[in-house]
Design a protein around this motif. Structure first.
Motif, PDB file in Angstrom:
ATOM      1  N   PRO A  98       3.380  -7.595 -13.246  1.00 27.30           N
ATOM      2  CA  PRO A  98       3.808  -6.493 -12.271  1.00 27.30           C
ATOM      3  C   PRO A  98       5.406  -6.337 -12.149  1.00 27.30           C
ATOM      4  N   LYS A  99       5.880  -5.194 -12.014  1.00 30.96           N
ATOM      5  CA  LYS A  99       7.188  -5.235 -11.478  1.00 30.96           C
ATOM      6  C   LYS A  99       7.561  -5.234 -10.025  1.00 30.96           C
ATOM      7  N   GLU A 100       8.405  -6.337  -9.881  1.00 30.92           N
ATOM      8  CA  GLU A 100       8.737  -6.458  -8.383  1.00 30.92           C
ATOM      9  C   GLU A 100       9.409  -5.214  -7.820  1.00 30.92           C
ATOM     10  N   LEU A 101       8.809  -4.792  -6.770  1.00 27.64           N
ATOM     11  CA  LEU A 101       9.308  -3.670  -6.069  1.00 27.64           C
ATOM     12  C   LEU A 101       9.985  -3.745  -4.842  1.00 27.64           C
ATOM     13  N   THR A 102      11.146  -3.282  -4.464  1.00 24.64           N
ATOM     14  CA  THR A 102      11.490  -3.328  -3.079  1.00 24.64           C
ATOM     15  C   THR A 102      11.524  -2.201  -2.374  1.00 24.64           C
ATOM     16  N   TRP A 103      11.229  -2.143  -1.079  1.00 20.26           N
ATOM     17  CA  TRP A 103      11.054  -1.180  -0.285  1.00 20.26           C
ATOM     18  C   TRP A 103      12.143   0.172  -0.464  1.00 20.26           C
ATOM     19  N   SER A 104      13.463  -0.198  -0.656  1.00 18.97           N
ATOM     20  CA  SER A 104      14.300   0.695  -0.915  1.00 18.97           C
ATOM     21  C   SER A 104      14.007   1.443  -2.042  1.00 18.97           C
ATOM     22  N   GLU A 105      13.349   0.991  -3.186  1.00 16.52           N
ATOM     23  CA  GLU A 105      13.271   1.581  -4.304  1.00 16.52           C
ATOM     24  C   GLU A 105      12.019   2.791  -4.279  1.00 16.52           C
ATOM     25  N   MET A 106      11.459   2.847  -2.982  1.00 17.08           N
ATOM     26  CA  MET A 106      10.400   3.768  -2.747  1.00 17.08           C
ATOM     27  C   MET A 106      10.786   4.860  -2.123  1.00 17.08           C
ATOM     28  N   ILE A 107      12.298   5.078  -1.800  1.00 10.99           N
ATOM     29  CA  ILE A 107      12.797   6.300  -1.150  1.00 10.99           C
ATOM     30  C   ILE A 107      13.776   6.864  -2.275  1.00 10.99           C
ATOM     31  N   PRO A 108      13.374   8.209  -2.535  1.00  8.97           N
ATOM     32  CA  PRO A 108      14.371   8.729  -3.474  1.00  8.97           C
ATOM     33  C   PRO A 108      15.689   8.709  -3.286  1.00  8.97           C
ATOM     34  N   GLN A 165       2.389   2.646 -11.778  1.00  7.39           N
ATOM     35  CA  GLN A 165       3.049   1.346 -12.222  1.00  7.39           C
ATOM     36  C   GLN A 165       2.026   0.115 -11.433  1.00  7.39           C
ATOM     37  N   ASN A 166       2.198  -0.822 -12.110  1.00  8.16           N
ATOM     38  CA  ASN A 166       1.764  -2.036 -11.717  1.00  8.16           C
ATOM     39  C   ASN A 166       2.892  -2.705 -11.042  1.00  8.16           C
ATOM     40  N   VAL A 167       2.609  -2.809  -9.784  1.00  6.23           N
ATOM     41  CA  VAL A 167       3.774  -3.544  -8.822  1.00  6.23           C
ATOM     42  C   VAL A 167       3.392  -4.802  -8.010  1.00  6.23           C
ATOM     43  N   ARG A 168       4.563  -5.410  -7.559  1.00 10.96           N
ATOM     44  CA  ARG A 168       4.328  -6.522  -6.804  1.00 10.96           C
ATOM     45  C   ARG A 168       5.386  -6.163  -5.482  1.00 10.96           C
ATOM     46  N   LEU A 169       4.673  -6.024  -4.283  1.00 11.06           N
ATOM     47  CA  LEU A 169       5.528  -5.894  -3.313  1.00 11.06           C
ATOM     48  C   LEU A 169       5.199  -6.684  -1.991  1.00 11.06           C
ATOM     49  N   PRO A 170       6.341  -7.152  -1.370  1.00 15.60           N
ATOM     50  CA  PRO A 170       6.109  -7.943  -0.057  1.00 15.60           C
ATOM     51  C   PRO A 170       6.101  -7.103   1.076  1.00 15.60           C
ATOM     52  N   GLY A 171       5.136  -7.629   2.157  1.00 13.65           N
ATOM     53  CA  GLY A 171       5.383  -6.679   3.121  1.00 13.65           C
ATOM     54  C   GLY A 171       4.424  -7.457   4.449  1.00 13.65           C
ATOM     55  N   TYR A 172       4.189  -6.892   5.342  1.00 11.64           N
ATOM     56  CA  TYR A 172       3.233  -7.192   6.462  1.00 11.64           C
ATOM     57  C   TYR A 172       2.110  -6.182   6.433  1.00 11.64           C
ATOM     58  N   ILE A 173       0.963  -6.922   6.804  1.00 11.08           N
ATOM     59  CA  ILE A 173      -0.276  -6.294   6.982  1.00 11.08           C
ATOM     60  C   ILE A 173      -0.745  -5.839   8.267  1.00 11.08           C
TER      61      ILE A 173
END
Length: 172
Positions: free
Chosen positions: A21-31, A78-86
């Protein structure tokens, strides 16, 4: 013969490597051209007023500032890996959270107003995760869907079916 063996190994290993998986950051989820978003981190409850704390906890959820924030359409599939809180939405009879919102910071949707919808992922998991402590961050892996969803807590701009859920640990 060694070349044939090497070619066979490459054919077998390449799909495994490509499946990472692509390691995704939260900022990459904002255009990149989206207006600046500043999260509202004002606490929903004034805990100094303990006598009214229980009524504050039962008050309606805070309104989300940007429920229709722009998303990054290229993330779809996209197959991603995202860190966060549940933030739990559904808990199974076994006490496992099988449906939840993944958010970038602790307390989002519970103690502070929800972040913009492009900073929330609505996640479903067959196995789920046993939540002993809600302040624990997790890695979530799976195929990202650019698809809005609405829950009683917040609107999410993305969805994901979790393939893996594991505790987030800081790199050493």
């Amino acid at each position: 013969m060694p070349r044939a063996l090497l070619a066979l190994l490459m054919l077998v290993a390449l799909p495994l490597w490509a499946a990472e998986p692509k390691e995704l950051t939260w900022s990459e989820m904002i255009p990149p051209d989206a207006p600046a978003e500043v999260p509202n981190m004002t606490p929903l409850h004034d805990m100094s007023q303990m006598s009214s704390a229980l009524s504050a906890e039962s008050a309606p959820a805070a309104r989300q500032d940007m429920p229709n924030a722009p998303v990054v359409k290229a993330l779809d599939g996209q197959n991603v890996r995202l860190p966060g809180y549940i933030v739990p939405l559904e808990v199974s009879e076994e006490g496992r959270t099988t449906e939840f919102l993944l958010v970038p910071y602790f307390g989002a949707c519970i103690h502070v107003p929800p972040p913009p919808s492009n900073q929330i992922v609505h996640v479903k998991s067959e196995v789920g995760v046993k939540l002993d402590e809600l302040y624990q961050p997790y890695w979530i892996e799976g195929a990202m869907q650019v698809k809005p969803s609405t829950s009683e807590l917040a609107d999410a701009g993305y969805q994901m079916e979790a393939d893996k859920i594991y505790i987030y640990e800081l790199p050493e």
